[in-house]
Design a protein around this motif. Sequence first.
Motif, short mmCIF file in Angstrom:
data_model
loop_
_atom_site.label_atom_id
_atom_site.label_comp_id
_atom_site.label_asym_id
_atom_site.label_seq_id
_atom_site.Cartn_x
_atom_site.Cartn_y
_atom_site.Cartn_z
N ARG A 112 22.93 -21.65 57.47
CA ARG A 112 21.99 -20.53 57.35
C ARG A 112 22.79 -19.25 57.17
O ARG A 112 23.06 -18.52 58.13
N ALA A 113 23.17 -18.99 55.93
CA ALA A 113 23.99 -17.82 55.63
C ALA A 113 23.74 -17.41 54.19
O ALA A 113 23.44 -18.25 53.35
N GLY A 114 23.90 -16.12 53.92
CA GLY A 114 23.66 -15.62 52.57
C GLY A 114 24.79 -15.92 51.60
O GLY A 114 24.58 -15.99 50.40
N VAL A 136 28.25 -18.52 51.19
CA VAL A 136 29.06 -19.63 51.69
C VAL A 136 30.31 -19.73 50.82
O VAL A 136 30.21 -19.85 49.60
N ALA A 153 29.38 -9.22 40.25
CA ALA A 153 28.40 -10.12 39.64
C ALA A 153 27.81 -11.10 40.63
O ALA A 153 26.93 -11.89 40.27
N ARG A 192 19.97 -8.01 48.75
CA ARG A 192 21.27 -8.41 48.21
C ARG A 192 21.91 -7.24 47.47
O ARG A 192 21.22 -6.37 46.94
N ARG A 232 22.51 -9.94 39.37
CA ARG A 232 21.16 -9.65 38.90
C ARG A 232 20.20 -9.50 40.07
O ARG A 232 19.32 -8.64 40.07
N GLN A 233 20.40 -10.33 41.10
CA GLN A 233 19.50 -10.31 42.25
C GLN A 233 19.59 -8.98 43.01
O GLN A 233 18.62 -8.57 43.63
N LEU A 241 15.02 -17.76 39.31
CA LEU A 241 15.53 -16.70 40.18
C LEU A 241 17.04 -16.79 40.42
O LEU A 241 17.68 -15.78 40.66
N GLY A 242 17.58 -17.98 40.40
CA GLY A 242 19.00 -18.14 40.70
C GLY A 242 19.83 -18.29 39.45
O GLY A 242 19.37 -17.99 38.35
N GLY A 243 21.06 -18.75 39.62
CA GLY A 243 21.88 -18.97 38.45
C GLY A 243 23.36 -18.89 38.76
O GLY A 243 23.76 -18.66 39.91
N ASN A 276 27.02 -17.09 38.37
CA ASN A 276 27.47 -15.70 38.24
C ASN A 276 28.89 -15.66 37.68
O ASN A 276 29.78 -16.31 38.22
N ASN A 282 30.67 -19.87 40.97
CA ASN A 282 29.86 -19.02 41.84
C ASN A 282 28.41 -19.18 41.46
O ASN A 282 28.04 -18.98 40.30
N THR A 285 24.14 -18.92 42.67
CA THR A 285 23.15 -18.35 43.58
C THR A 285 21.83 -19.09 43.46
O THR A 285 21.35 -19.36 42.35
N GLU A 311 16.54 -19.55 48.67
CA GLU A 311 16.22 -20.52 49.72
C GLU A 311 15.08 -19.99 50.57
O GLU A 311 14.90 -18.77 50.68
N PRO A 312 14.29 -20.88 51.16
CA PRO A 312 13.18 -20.41 51.99
C PRO A 312 13.68 -19.62 53.19
O PRO A 312 14.75 -19.90 53.73
N LEU A 313 12.89 -18.63 53.62
CA LEU A 313 13.25 -17.86 54.81
C LEU A 313 13.09 -18.70 56.07
O LEU A 313 13.82 -18.54 57.03
N GLU A 342 15.24 -16.04 50.17
CA GLU A 342 16.42 -15.18 50.19
C GLU A 342 17.53 -15.94 49.48
O GLU A 342 17.55 -17.17 49.48
N TYR A 343 18.43 -15.18 48.85
CA TYR A 343 19.44 -15.82 48.00
C TYR A 343 20.64 -16.29 48.82
O TYR A 343 21.14 -15.59 49.68
N LYS A 344 21.08 -17.48 48.48
CA LYS A 344 22.34 -17.98 49.01
C LYS A 344 23.32 -18.12 47.85
O LYS A 344 22.98 -18.66 46.80
N THR A 345 24.51 -17.61 48.07
CA THR A 345 25.54 -17.67 47.02
C THR A 345 26.70 -18.50 47.52
O THR A 345 27.20 -18.28 48.63
N VAL A 346 27.12 -19.48 46.74
CA VAL A 346 28.21 -20.37 47.12
C VAL A 346 29.37 -20.18 46.15
O VAL A 346 29.17 -20.14 44.94
N TRP A 347 30.53 -20.01 46.75
CA TRP A 347 31.76 -19.86 45.97
C TRP A 347 32.62 -21.11 46.11
O TRP A 347 32.68 -21.70 47.19
#
Lengths: 474, 294
Positions: free
Chosen positions: A433-435, A437, A448, A461, A465-466, B132-134, B136, B144, B146, B149-151, B276-281
Amino acid sequence: MFEYAPAPESVRPQIKEHYGLFIDGEFTDAADGAVFKSVNPSTEEALFTVAEAGEADVQAAVAAARRAQESVWGPMSGAERGKYLFRIARLLQERAREFAVAESLDNGKPIKETRDFDVPTAAQHFFYHAGWADKLAYAGLGADPRPLGVIGQVIPWNFPLLMLSWKIAPALACGNTVVLKPAETTPLTALMFAELCQEAELPPGVVNILPGAGATGAALVDSAVDKVAFTGSTAVGRAIAKSIAGSKKKLTLELGGKAANIVFDDAPIDQAVEGIVNGIFFNQGHVCCAGSRLLVQESVADDVLERLKARVETLRVGDPLDKNTDIGAINSAEQLSRIQALAATGGDEGAEVWQPACELPERGFWFRPTVFTGVQQSMRIAKEEIFGPVLSVLTFRTPDEAIAKANNTPYGLSAGVWTEKGSKILWAAERLRAGVVWANTFNQFDAASPFGGLKESGYGREGGRQGLEAYLDV
Amino acid sequence: MSEHADRLRVKKTYKLYVGGKFPRSESGRSYPVSSPDGAELANAALASRKDGRDAVAAARKAQRPWAGQTAYLRGQILYRAAEMLEGRAGQFAEELADATGAEAHEALGTVEAAIDRLVHYAGWTDKYTSVLGGANPVAGPYFNHTTPEPLGVIAIVAPQDDPLLGLIDAVAPAIATGNTVVVLASEAKPLPALSFGEVLATSDLPGGVVNLLSGKAAEVAPHLAAHADVNGLDLGGVADAGLAASLEAAAAETLKVVRRPGRTGTSLDLLRQWTEYKTVWHPAGMAATAGGGY
């Protein structure tokens, strides 16, 4: 082990003895004449004095921003707005070294970081958002998304120029004007940025900079702005959310964190150790998304800790302007005493403390890199954001336990995962549960890439784009 | 109708819908519900603070499994709810006409719009993530990505004067995106909402994904707004500006995402509201396999 000879940065920026408030394109003193001084945290010497904005100054700045938004910046074509932002990005790149040294002096962070991270990333933010200004119709937020109006922005002291760019670049690209309050301990690069806005011939009132402390920020939140954007502590964020309840003001918050950095037994251990060090000691640990809780699988815990301690022994703590310095000064006496107080609870509650044998300068605010082992989830050092170079190490046996422990916090800003197994990364990333990772890396940022939290780490955020959603009426 | 004129009609007891079951209020209370012309329609359960807490617990328990279902399955379940509502359109039109005083054909039109709205959101479940995502394009050798995800658990004060379509407009986007909800139905017109619980219960929707309460917003909503296990608060049905402000202030304590009264938007805006957006690297390429900057 070889020792490094001192390698001090030779560039010295032109720092004025006194800075005013930046309102409607001009520097001016506070209506009530209030001033405060900014201190170099690595020497405790005063760097300059600066006007402290009061309520009357806030009103004046918001009025100037309103005029600029309605008469100039809002009606301007996106392409022209974008060109101003491109110009700002270029000027920042041209003056990068000067800004990097100034940031290091005012904040205490190593020149290596301001030079290679803070300033280039800030310039990238302006360059990236400049390109959005005439393409907002393609952002997926409607055919003709409208700006919100005047934005009140309050930023912290940990990445002064970078946080300014995260706030100002998207707001301006979307057609808003801004009134920004830099942190009281780090106003320098925001004021240099105001000078840069003059150099870029940005129309007066589009950017207004009001140095000050909490009272200035509260006055800005209460003023006639259309939106508040805040980065800082969860306590202040909560107070802002309460104070605008029932109003029409919009709000985005980027607040605290207590990120878990999970190391599975199949992780690339040497890379993980680098990532753990980067996760907690980057910027003296003054990072909301710092990997302050290391969760290491029991079977590899001894190995990881041994290599981690060996690596931390090599970190160089000291003069921020030395190009070899890894860890600079703590930003203020107040923050130092907060770190000291919280770290003391670790020992009191039964965790085992370890610090490298490094020498600290005599003057200034310093704290040794610190690793606590034997940490339990109930301890304050496992629950509370320390915002300093203090790592709490916990262990786990199963992946499920790692996720449960990682999520056992009211925060939800960031998390790290270390494993060579791709499916395990995706499994963990989906459950954390994190924005943000970071998998097999940590503390990566980019204009970006959207950044921000969940739960008590806030909402909204910045970047990507978001991130535009925060500055458009959608 | 072949019924004898003197046959006693079997009336329905309107109960809450919590965790997939239809309990009465734990408080044992109920309140009379009338049509606009004053005719008594039924008694509805008067939900208490404890009912609210039970509903939040049910919603929390259901949230992770619901979000973990495939988007395709969530879409099929929402479509199934549309099918079930279509089959009972006549009953809902009657309940709606009774509740609002609308003409029969007008009420039927509203029910049909509600059915079509469910179909619309059924088709969104496996698309909004791509929209909504994509990916980056970051300035470094990293993958990368995004995703929205549900709140988590969303508390909804449903619109007061639009007891079926307004409710579905609030609930469908929240559950389409993997949230679970606790809904306070229209205070004066709760019966269509409570019957809608029966539609959901026969649509393969897992228990706890939607929880429906009838009662007083001023009594129950403050507890939902302050509940630490609620992640979002929809004030769409709060007409009293003072109450809305106090609920928003209570929600600020745990930094819930709040949707203020009077907010409108496209269906995509509503889907975005409760995500809310989750971004994974991840490093890409051998040059990037080092851990950090040191």
